[in-house]
Design a protein around this motif. Structure first.
Motif, PDB file in Angstrom:
ATOM      1  N   SER A  56       3.910  12.193  -4.792  1.00 23.09           N
ATOM      2  CA  SER A  56       2.891  11.431  -4.071  1.00 23.09           C
ATOM      3  C   SER A  56       1.664  12.283  -3.819  1.00 23.09           C
ATOM      4  N   SER A  58      -2.582  11.989  -2.237  1.00 27.03           N
ATOM      5  CA  SER A  58      -3.534  11.220  -1.463  1.00 27.03           C
ATOM      6  C   SER A  58      -4.902  11.863  -1.631  1.00 27.03           C
ATOM      7  N   THR A 105      -1.490  13.938   5.660  1.00 28.78           N
ATOM      8  CA  THR A 105      -2.909  13.761   5.366  1.00 28.78           C
ATOM      9  C   THR A 105      -3.841  14.051   6.537  1.00 28.78           C
TER      10      THR A 105
END
Length: 123
Positions: A56, A58, A105
């Motif tokens: 993953s 971001s 994040t």
């Protein structure tokens, strides 16, 4: 004790590329969320982050497909490939790391930080 250090900053012309590297020592690297932030007027703003397993990622909206974050667990190193650079990308880019089970994040989620690498983009 965790130590982190960046390399790869520099000066480029608009449209050019820079690759930043961040080596992390003193942490179980393969179990860490990793990120790159840059200094904004009020706080560090996220540029890109990657999960412990690398599955993953971001990215900030302003990246717009121009940057790629990656990691090499064998080298305890993560990277930020920056392409199609614009003058507004100029700034200090700092790597961050934190033990986690998912991609993180937010600035406040990261405890460990590098010292920053300067990227200057001229028009």
């Amino acid at each position: 004790q965790v130590s982190m250090w960046e390399s790869g900053g520099g000066s480029v012309q608009s449209g050019g590329s820079v690759r930043l590297s961040c080596v992390v020592a003193g942490m179980n690297f393969k179990w860490a969320s990793l990120a790159w932030f840059r200094q904004a007027p009020r706080e560090q703003e996220l540029v890109a982050a990657i999960s412990p397993d690398g599955a993953s990622t971001s990215y900030a909206d302003f990246v717009q497909g121009r940057f790629t974050i990656s990691r090499d667990n064998a080298k305890n190193t993560h990277y930020l490939q920056m392409d199609s650079l614009k003058p507004e990308d100029t700034g200090t880019y700092t790597c961050a790391a934190e033990p986690a089970t998912r991609v993180l994040t937010l600035q406040r989620e990261y405890k460990y930080w590098g010292h920053g690498a300067m990227v200057s983009v001229s028009s």
